[in-house]
Enzyme design. Structure first.
Site, PDB file in Angstrom:
ATOM      1  N   LYS A 113       0.828  -1.464   0.079  1.00  0.00           N
ATOM      2  CA  LYS A 113       0.146  -0.037   0.150  1.00  0.00           C
ATOM      3  C   LYS A 113       0.834   1.172   0.065  1.00  0.00           C
ATOM      4  O   LYS A 113       0.325   2.368  -0.515  1.00  0.00           O
ATOM      5  CB  LYS A 113      -0.907   0.048   1.170  1.00  0.00           C
ATOM      6  CG  LYS A 113      -1.897  -1.142   1.346  1.00  0.00           C
ATOM      7  CD  LYS A 113      -2.975  -1.285   0.388  1.00  0.00           C
ATOM      8  CE  LYS A 113      -3.996  -2.086   0.750  1.00  0.00           C
ATOM      9  NZ  LYS A 113      -3.536  -3.629   0.713  1.00  0.00           N
TER      10      LYS A 113
HETATM   11  C1  LIG Z   1      -4.380  -4.749   0.113  1.00  0.00           C
HETATM   12  C2  LIG Z   1      -3.243  -6.118   0.143  1.00  0.00           C
HETATM   13  C3  LIG Z   1      -3.596  -6.932  -0.751  1.00  0.00           C
HETATM   14  C4  LIG Z   1      -4.816  -6.821  -1.991  1.00  0.00           C
HETATM   15  O1  LIG Z   1      -4.383  -5.692  -2.852  1.00  0.00           O
HETATM   16  P1  LIG Z   1      -5.673  -5.420  -3.608  1.00  0.00           P
HETATM   17  O2  LIG Z   1      -5.394  -4.052  -4.557  1.00  0.00           O
HETATM   18  O3  LIG Z   1      -6.927  -5.173  -2.668  1.00  0.00           O
HETATM   19  O4  LIG Z   1      -6.366  -6.486  -4.529  1.00  0.00           O
HETATM   20  C5  LIG Z   1      -2.868  -8.093  -0.823  1.00  0.00           C
HETATM   21  N1  LIG Z   1      -1.875  -8.040   0.174  1.00  0.00           N
HETATM   22  C6  LIG Z   1      -1.390  -7.273   1.051  1.00  0.00           C
HETATM   23  C7  LIG Z   1      -0.285  -7.326   1.973  1.00  0.00           C
HETATM   24  C8  LIG Z   1      -2.408  -6.115   0.986  1.00  0.00           C
HETATM   25  O5  LIG Z   1      -1.913  -4.922   2.044  1.00  0.00           O
END
Ligand SMILES: *Cc1c(COP(=O)(O)O)cnc(C)c1O
Length: 501
Positions: A113
């Site tokens: 993120k």
């Molecule tokens: C948010 C997240 C995901 C999923 O990503 P999306 O964009 O919501 O599909 C997978 N792994 C981690 C560690 C995340 O923080």
């Protein structure tokens, strides 16, 4: 190329500039913003090979941000991808056995993120200036664990903003929770809710579309925006690392420019993998996008049957950031699959909201050829962690393990004859130390998270990342927990709006 503007997937509200779309977050008709065109970069791939992350980001982002000056875009990029990241590549590729891991967890909160949320506040600040906005921006976010902390880090102390994060009190890892409730900064608010991520996300969407609340907000000179992956300002920066990953394989001499590769993506809200789809449409040679789900396998079912059905029980897994039944960004993919027919998209979304399910027609289903869907059970996930550790002495986190397991299923289906594959590695194993270590050896159940972190450091001979090391003993600053029906009240209290009740 025509000028790129933004429109809603549901067709109403006309065209907006990039800055207006980023500020708004979600369109007035409830749809998501999409660019009027997906740009092909001016520079061919072979000329990008030696670019560092920042230059590459500039060349990918500029076409999407046409009302931003070159200097503004560069400033956003420079402020985002700096020493906050503990690796000079920003997103390094590591090769283990026959696969590649694109590590997207070198930012301050140790999850992917950070790739988008370190730049979104920069975009918002620039956009607010551009739109001559004089009200405060209130970022309202629902998190399944990682978005919350990354958004808090990105917005803490940013003047003219407040950030409010709602997280499922019992649905995140111990470390994720610690990271959020110890957040400093007098513009940050963190609230646990008695419910799951979908409850939090539904509550936030409801607050966004609450006309009465919006009126009260403008009376105190505030407006809402979103840091969730529905914001186009989060989607676009994620395209960059698909190019960056691909180009690293070229630099390693493992592929020739133009050779197709696969990406396997651990998926929740469909934001990360959708950025991969954009990268493919921009000309990056991607053969398949492998969509990996955990036991909340709505997307696996969708890719395999053409039916999206959220009517099922929500399962709490050891990959909590993927515990999602409503993958918001899938709406953007539908928009493209239906050749930008916004009335059909609106109809499908109405069915999802009303009946909890929708079905795509056979013609459209055939267009899903770019995608393969697989899922990993909890046992598969644990096995994947153990296998990679034993074979390569490399520890992957629980989300990345879901992707690794999906890759293995894909490879088996393709009888081993598959293109080179990059696994998108979305979190540091330190962030999910308890489940990761228990997967390697059940004997570790005896130890607490902080002991396990130390043990992990010893096993891998790597340093404990700063964002985790500093957590032990940090004071809890945020301890509010509310029911899912009280979310609006909490927001009103924070913004000083209670007198309107
Ligand atoms: C948010 C997240 C995901 C999923 O990503 P999306 O964009 O919501 O599909 C997978 N792994 C981690 C560690 C995340 O923080």
């Amino acid at each position: 190329m025509d000028k790129i503007l933004y429109k809603s997937t549901r067709g109403k509200g006309g065209l907006l500039t990039a800055s207006a779309a980023i500020l708004k977050g979600i369109a007035d008709d409830g749809g998501l913003f999409v660019p009027t065109e997906i740009p092909i970069p001016e520079i061919p791939l072979e000329n990008m090979i030696n670019m560092d992350y920042k230059s590459l980001a500039y060349h990918i982002l500029k076409d999407y941000l046409q009302d931003f000056e070159e200097a503004e875009i560069c400033e956003c990029i420079n402020n985002a991808y700096d020493e906050k990241f503990d690796n000079p590549e920003i997103a390094p590729v590591v090769k283990k056995s026959d696969v590649y891991f694109l590590e997207l967890f070198h930012g301050p909160t140790l999850a992917f993120k950070d790739m988008a949320l370190s730049i979104l506040p920069q975009f918002l600040k620039a956009a607010a200036k551009k739109q001559k906005l004089d009200s405060d921006i209130v970022i309202l976010t629902a998190t399944s664990g990682d978005t919350g902390k990354a958004a808090l880090e990105g917005f803490a102390g940013v003047s003219g903003t407040k950030i409010i994060v709602f997280f499922p009190e019992k649905g995140v890892s111990e470390i994720q929770k610690m990271q959020m409730v110890t957040q400093t900064g007098n513009n940050t608010y963190v609230i646990g809710i008695e419910g799951n991520f979908d409850d939090a996300q539904t509550g936030v969407k409801k607050i966004f579309s609450d006309k009465e609340l919006q009126k009260d907000m403008s009376a105190v000179n505030c407006m809402f925006s979103s840091a969730n992956s529905i914001n186009i300002g989060r989607l676009i920066p994620q395209i960059v690392y698909y190019f960056h990953g691909y180009l690293q394989l070229c630099r390693m001499g493992d592929i020739k420019v133009g050779e197709e590769i696969n990406f396997t993506v651990p998926t929740g809200n469909f934001g990360n993998i959708l950025a991969g789809y954009y990268a493919k449409k921009m000309g990056l040679p991607i053969r398949h996008l492998i969509c990996a789900s955990n036991e909340n396998k709505v997307l696996y079912d969708f890719f395999n049957t053409g039916v999206y059905d959220k009517k099922r029980s929500f399962i709490t897994t050891m990959s909590p950031s993927m515990d999602i039944l409503v993958s918001s960004n899938l709406e953007r993919l539908l928009f493209y699959l239906y050749d930008e027919d916004s009335s059909t998209v609106s109809e499908l979304m109405a069915q999802l909201a009303g009946k909890g399910a929708y079905t795509i027609n056979d013609f459209v289903k055939k267009k899903l050829v770019d995608f393969y869907g697989y899922y990993a059970s909890e046992e598969d996930t644990a096995e994947a962690i153990k296998k990679v550790y034993i074979n390569d002495r490399y520890i992957i986190d629980t989300h990345t393990a879901v992707a690794f397991s999906a890759y293995e299923k894909y490879r088996k289906q393709k009888c081993g004859k598959c293109a080179k594959t990059v696994i998108i590695s979305t979190a540091s194993p330190y962030k999910f130390a308890a489940d990761v270590m228990k997967s390697i050896d059940p004997g570790y159940s005896e130890l607490n998270s902080f002991q396990l972190i130390k043990e992990m450091s010893r096993l891998t001979n790597t340093e404990i990342p700063k964002g985790i090391k500093d957590l032990e003993g940090k004071p809890v600053i945020h301890n509010t927990v509310c029911s899912k029906d009280e979310m609006k009240k909490q927001v009103e209290k924070i913004l000083g709006l209670t007198r309107f009740q």
